[in-house]
Enzyme design. Sequence first.
Site, PDB file in Angstrom:
ATOM      1  CE1 TYR A   1       0.575   1.716   4.258  1.00  0.00           C
ATOM      2  CE2 TYR A   1       0.561  -0.576   4.521  1.00  0.00           C
ATOM      3  CZ  TYR A   1       0.919   0.242   4.961  1.00  0.00           C
ATOM      4  OH  TYR A   1       1.419   0.667   6.308  1.00  0.00           O
ATOM      5  CB  CYS A   2       1.899   3.696  -1.755  1.00  0.00           C
ATOM      6  SG  CYS A   2       1.183   3.378  -3.501  1.00  0.00           S
ATOM      7  CB  THR A   3      -0.120   8.484  -0.649  1.00  0.00           C
ATOM      8  OG1 THR A   3       0.840   8.358   0.264  1.00  0.00           O
ATOM      9  CG2 THR A   3      -0.946   9.540  -0.616  1.00  0.00           C
TER      10      THR A   3
END
EC number: 1.14.-.-
Length: 312
Positions: A184-186
């Site tokens: 996951y990331c922004t």
Amino acid sequence: MAQSKILLYYKFTPIADPKAMMLWQRDMCELLGLKGRILISEHGINGTVGGDMDACKRYVRKMREYPGFRGTEFKWSDGGAEDFPKLSVKVRDEIVAFGAPGELKVDEKGVIGGGVHLKPEEVNKLVEERGDDVVFFDGRNAMEAQIGKFKNAVVPDVRTTHDFIRELESGKYDWMKDKPVVSYCTGGIRCEILSSLMKNRGFKEIYQIDGGIVRYGEKYGNDGLWEGSLYVFDRRMHMEFGNGVQDPGFIQLGHCVQCGAPTNKFEHCINEDECRELVLMCPDCYENPATRNCGREHCKEVAAEAAAAAAV
């Protein structure tokens, strides 16, 4: 008074002439009065721009007229041109600098060989079905996780995206190679590439969240698997979901590096000439020159000298 907004987007698609694309983007944004940052490579485009809402809508329409960008998903966020110092449109080898431009392969459908995309509700379903076997793997810089992350997430020891390949090849995470891993990331872009790099290095079951943390937070607020605030790359520096820090479900992760008080605000160390550190600091410690430092010994000395000078 005109309403302003920030647009966040990316699109992996072959771009035959990145320089021509850069000129088109620059001219269009200047005409519309948009500010922000756009990166372009032969693999696609990555942008965050802000301005008047009508101008943002016109930008979206123009983008979707270009054949390669028709399927681009735009995320809308609060803010505007005032959140960016200027307009920056640049051509790079990579639109996210992992240091592996030759390894990334894209076609008109996007990244080739990346992780399986999951909608936010599918993320929760995966955890319900597979339980503690599911590993959340943070695809951001470690600093960002200080104020927010998924529950029990693995946070790699990285300062920049360039560090990820070294980390993945270090052997630290080999225990995850046969587990279901949700990267996951922004907003999702970093995991498009990271999931591909992980699969190329033997991680067998890799997922990524459609729309990243932003989309998950919009869906579940503070009632899901996300904990804390989200670091963002504009003058706001952080944002919260749901009703923010006042929400009963909000979990405070960030604390002042000096006194331990709850805070989500990153500040520059007082030793800005030599230290590039962003550290969590409460308003009181930031206002006091003696405590406006990252905690390193030399920076403490600089802070002490500044405090002594201020006291004269």
